[in-house]
Design an enzyme around this catalytic site. Structure first.
Site, mmCIF file in Angstrom:
data_model
loop_
_atom_site.group_PDB
_atom_site.id
_atom_site.type_symbol
_atom_site.label_atom_id
_atom_site.label_comp_id
_atom_site.label_asym_id
_atom_site.label_seq_id
_atom_site.Cartn_x
_atom_site.Cartn_y
_atom_site.Cartn_z
ATOM 1 N N HIS A 36 21.479 16.445 36.217
ATOM 2 C CA HIS A 36 21.505 17.144 34.930
ATOM 3 C C HIS A 36 21.975 16.180 33.844
ATOM 4 C CE1 HIS A 36 22.685 19.835 31.702
ATOM 5 N NE2 HIS A 36 21.841 20.705 32.235
ATOM 6 N N SER B 45 17.060 24.609 25.324
ATOM 7 C CA SER B 45 17.031 25.664 24.304
ATOM 8 C C SER B 45 15.903 26.668 24.531
ATOM 9 C CB SER B 45 16.950 25.057 22.899
ATOM 10 O OG SER B 45 18.105 24.270 22.646
ATOM 11 N N GLU C 258 13.903 18.200 31.086
ATOM 12 C CA GLU C 258 14.852 18.645 30.072
ATOM 13 C C GLU C 258 15.090 17.522 29.070
ATOM 14 O OE1 GLU C 258 17.469 22.041 31.667
ATOM 15 O OE2 GLU C 258 18.413 20.166 32.238
ATOM 16 N N TRP D 85 24.945 28.061 34.417
ATOM 17 C CA TRP D 85 26.056 28.635 33.635
ATOM 18 C C TRP D 85 27.017 27.570 33.128
ATOM 19 C CZ3 TRP D 85 27.894 33.601 36.738
ATOM 20 C CH2 TRP D 85 26.819 34.507 36.802
ATOM 21 N N LYS D 86 26.881 26.348 33.627
ATOM 22 C CA LYS D 86 27.773 25.242 33.243
ATOM 23 C C LYS D 86 29.242 25.655 33.448
ATOM 24 C CE LYS D 86 24.249 23.921 29.953
ATOM 25 N NZ LYS D 86 23.865 22.999 28.913
ATOM 26 N N GLY E 89 21.012 22.527 24.599
ATOM 27 C CA GLY E 89 22.163 23.085 23.893
ATOM 28 C C GLY E 89 22.129 22.853 22.392
ATOM 29 N N GLY F 14 20.216 27.198 30.056
ATOM 30 C CA GLY F 14 21.659 27.081 29.902
ATOM 31 C C GLY F 14 22.206 28.263 29.130
ATOM 32 N N GLY F 15 22.398 28.081 27.833
ATOM 33 C CA GLY F 15 23.034 29.093 26.985
ATOM 34 C C GLY F 15 22.462 30.494 27.156
HETATM 35 C C1 PEP Z 1 20.580 23.179 30.623
HETATM 36 O O1 PEP Z 1 21.800 23.118 30.652
HETATM 37 O O2 PEP Z 1 19.961 22.794 31.607
HETATM 38 C C2 PEP Z 1 19.923 23.701 29.423
HETATM 39 C C3 PEP Z 1 18.630 23.662 29.374
HETATM 40 O O3 PEP Z 1 20.749 24.207 28.436
HETATM 41 P P1 PEP Z 1 20.268 25.075 27.149
HETATM 42 O O4 PEP Z 1 19.291 26.104 27.643
HETATM 43 O O5 PEP Z 1 21.527 25.662 26.611
HETATM 44 O O6 PEP Z 1 19.607 24.094 26.205
#
Ligand code: PEP
Length: 248
Positions: A94, A210, A164, A11-12, A170, A231-232
Site C-alpha cells: 500500500h 478517492s 492506486e 479502514w487504515k 485520500g 479507504g475513506g
Molecule cells: C486506500 O487507502 O487504499 C485508498 C484508496 O484511500 P481513499 O479511498 O481514501 O483514497
C-alpha cells in the site's frame, strides 16, 4: 472473460472497537452474491470483527503481514496468525506503507510472496506519485512494482492488483475513468506477457484513490476495472455498499 468484481475497504488506522464491530455488521448485512466484498480493519480488531461477521459472505482482510512465519520480530504479525483468525486477503505494498512507513520494493516483494505462499489472497498495490505521472513514468513505475510478484503465483483467484495512483489516495481527487482504464489495460497486458493471457484475463484489477459512490459507476464500468480498494468511503456502510452495488 467475466471476473467476479472485488470491492475491499481499507479502514487504515481508524475506528475503535465498538464502532469497528458495528460497521462490520452493517457491511456484512449488505454482502450478497455477484460481487465479493471485504473489509480490512486494524489488526487489534480483526478477531472481534471475525466473530461479528461469522456466517456472512463478507471477507475479512488485513492491512499488512510480515513475511517470516514466527520468531523474534517485535511488533510484527505473520500470515499464519492472520489465517488462524479467519483472514482471507492481505494488502501488500500500500502506498502508505511504501511512502510513509518506508517499505522498499524488496520488502514488499517478500511480503506479497509470503501472503500468497501462505494460501491467502494478496492484494498487491501499485501506483505512481504525481511527479512520476507528470514526467511520463507511470507505466515504468507500475511495471517495476508488478515485478514484486512472480509467475510462480499460479492461482489467478488469489492474486489481485490494486492500481492506486498515490496522488489520488485520500486527496478527494480521483483518476478520471480514462486515466484509470489506460493503466489497468497496461497492467493486464504486462501480466499477460509475464504469466500468460489466460491468467491475465482472470486476475482482478481494482482501482483505488478517492473512489466514492458519486464516481464509482464510471470507473467500474471500464472494461479492465474489476472492483475497488476503498479507504475513506469504506468507513460508512451505506456509501461502501453503494460502491459495491455499482460493481455488481
Ligand atoms: C486506500 O487507502 O487504499 C485508498 C484508496 O484511500 P481513499 O479511498 O481514501 O483514497
Amino acid at each position: 472473460m467475466s471476473r467476479i468484481p472485488f470491492v475491499a475497504g481499507n479502514w487504515k488506522m481508524n475506528t475503535a472497537k465498538a464502532g469497528a464491530i458495528e460497521l462490520a455488521k452493517a457491511v456484512a448485512k449488505g454482502a450478497t452474491d455477484g460481487v465479493q466484498i471485504g473489509i480490512a480493519p486494524p489488526f487489534v480488531y480483526l478477531d472481534a470483527v471475525a466473530q461479528a461477521i461469522a456466517g456472512s459472505k463478507l471477507l475479512l482482510g488485513a492491512q499488512d503481514a510480515y513475511f517470516e512465519k514466527s520468531g523474534a520480530f517485535t511488533g510484527e504479525i505473520s500470515v499464519e496468525m492472520l489465517k488462524d483468525i479467519g483472514v482471507t486477503f492481505v494488502l501488500a505494498g500500500h502506498s502508505e506503507r511504501r511512502h510513509v512507513l518506508g517499505e522498499n520494493s524488496a520488502l514488499v516483494a517478500k511480503k506479497a510472496q509470503a501472503i500468497y505462499a501462505g494460501g491467502l489472497t494478496v492484494v498487491h498495490c501499485v501506483g505512481e506519485k504525481i511527479e512520476q505521472r507528470d514526467s511520463g513514468q507511470t507505466f515504468d513505475v507500475v511495471q517495476r512494482q508488478l515485478e514484486e510478484l512472480t509467475p510462480a503465483m499460479q492461482d489467478p483467484s488469489r492474486v489481485v492488483i490494486a492500481y492506486e495512483p498515490v496522488w489520488a489516495i485520500g486527496t478527494g481527487r480521483n483518476a478520471t475513468d480514462g486515466q484509470a482504464q489506460e493503466v489497468h489495460a497496461y497492467i493486464r497486458k504486462s501480466i499477460a506477457a509475464r504469466w500468460n493471457k489466460d491468467f491475465a484475463d482472470r486476475v482482478r484489477i481494482q482501482y483505488g484513490g478517492s473512489m466514492k459512490p458519486e464516481n464509482a459507476g464510471g470507473l467500474l464500468a471500464q472494461p479492465d476495472i474489476d472492483g475497488g480498494l476503498i479507504g475513506g468511503a469504506s468507513l460508512k456502510a451505506d456509501g461502501f455498499l453503494a460502491i459495491a452495488a455499482a460493481a455488481r
